[in-house]
Scaffold this motif. Sequence first.
Motif, short mmCIF file in Angstrom:
data_model
loop_
_atom_site.label_atom_id
_atom_site.label_comp_id
_atom_site.label_asym_id
_atom_site.label_seq_id
_atom_site.Cartn_x
_atom_site.Cartn_y
_atom_site.Cartn_z
N TYR A 32 22.17 -69.64 7.27
CA TYR A 32 22.01 -70.91 7.98
C TYR A 32 23.37 -71.38 8.49
CZ TYR A 32 20.89 -75.85 8.72
OH TYR A 32 20.72 -77.11 9.27
N GLY A 37 21.78 -81.39 5.59
CA GLY A 37 21.04 -82.62 5.82
C GLY A 37 21.45 -83.76 4.92
N ARG A 347 14.00 -74.14 2.61
CA ARG A 347 14.36 -75.34 3.38
C ARG A 347 15.25 -76.28 2.59
NH1 ARG A 347 10.13 -78.82 5.13
NH2 ARG A 347 8.89 -78.16 3.35
N GLN A 350 19.08 -76.22 2.97
CA GLN A 350 19.66 -76.77 4.19
C GLN A 350 19.85 -78.28 4.09
OE1 GLN A 350 17.06 -75.58 7.37
NE2 GLN A 350 17.07 -73.42 6.75
N GLN A 352 17.76 -80.43 4.72
CA GLN A 352 17.12 -81.04 5.88
C GLN A 352 15.79 -81.69 5.55
OE1 GLN A 352 18.58 -81.28 8.68
NE2 GLN A 352 20.20 -79.77 8.63
#
Length: 503
Positions: A32, A37, A347, A350, A352
């Motif tokens: 990534y 985030g 996820r 990240q 996010q």
Amino acid sequence: MLSRRHLLLGGGLAAAGLARAGAAQPLPDAPYTGPFGTVPELQPLRGWLEGQDRLAEGLRVQGRIPAGLRGTLYRNGPGLFERGGQRYAHWFDGDGLLQAWRFGPQGVSHQARFVRTRKFELEQDAGEFLLPAFGTALRAKRPLRASDDVNTANTSVMLQGGKLYALWEGGSAYELDPDSLHTLGPKAWAPELKGMPFSAHPKRELQGPHAGTLWNFGTFMGKLALYQIGADGQLQRSAVLDLPGAPMVHDFAVTEHFIVFLLPPLALDREALKAGRSFVGAMRWQEGGANRVVVIDKADLSIKAQLEMPAELLFHIGNAWDDGQGVIRLDYVHTDHQRFLSGEFNRMLQGQASPELAASHPRLLQIDLIRRRVDIERRSEQVEFPQVDPRVVARRNRYVYYPEARAATWGHGALLSLDLARGLTERFDFGPGVMVEEQLLVPKPGTRREGQGWLVGTGFDSRRQKTFCTIFDAEAISAGPLATVWLPYWAPLGFHGHFAQTA
């Protein structure tokens, strides 16, 4: 004994690292490169970007720490996820960060050091990722000679024979100084076992003829390595058995007479590895398959029985015991294989989005070796990281302790005690914004009854953006913590720990 070279050439991480470039479209296991985030509860998954060690003394305590609680809570987990503008795709890939919470007459301190594996030192000097990872598709930029070249030492920690070890799945244990946490290097239990996998879930018996004995395993290329290590830290026995079709075995169980493995129907797609996928990205669930139950006799380390049960993915086992008449009882935590293998799990690294937890529920298993029958009792609590009183490992236990998910947000925000004898539960809910990690039972000095102890574990308060450690009376969880110790900062979320008691 297979040569160590075969551990590397057999596939897995090394095969992924030596493969050609992957597909053009981004995949869930691709590194990534975007910004991290702002989801508050995920900030510890940012990791410590600078890779520095930390020390904090005279920590603030709410409540009162029990006078008899003395010793060190060692914790291990991934602590560094980003180098050279790239982040790992998977939580399991970060470099190991060992933490020590020390409880003494003068108060509580916190120390954290990265495990200086060969991989860590090479990448620290280069300022970039150089080697493949378990769940991130990375090309090797350095020669790969053995599995220890990609060892992150990031999953668990154990103290045996006065020596401290950081543990991973696929390589050697790394020895550290228990006081300074300085890395001493990989451990070879015997010359012929150098570089052999040594798993992150050893089991120590404290009762019976094997009191003080530590058992462990490692899997590679369709083989199973077994270890029996004495209280003095010396290898007593080892064996290598055939165990085909087991690309990922995270945990196991021991009873007074047996060693037990539950093997889900996972296969490794070697074409996907050649195409550039990570080890996790190349795992395939065999629909219509079954879990294999492999029972090994402790007496001679031979396979006594192999049975089948409904297919379920699992990471962690609480405890097991046998009645001496051919019946084994065991508890574990089922998890959702689709969520784990789909890449949706990635996820959170990240920062996010805050995904819902994959379904993970307690399972109570009965294995009848005489009738060759397996029965399962399913429970609905949303839990992980099961722990029992260390005095009952491999013996009949009544209680299992878990972090529990109570709200819809990501993470476990409660502490749960399950009474297996009565089917009852007791819990403490920390409320919104709090994430609870593994909780260890530390026996109260001078006690013998199961459950007479303190539950000691860590957590993260996303509202304060600080990590804490709590102490509960294990027999009165609903009353709340006896004490909460606060760090002046957050620490990366970890996996497993060990409490070393002192007088």
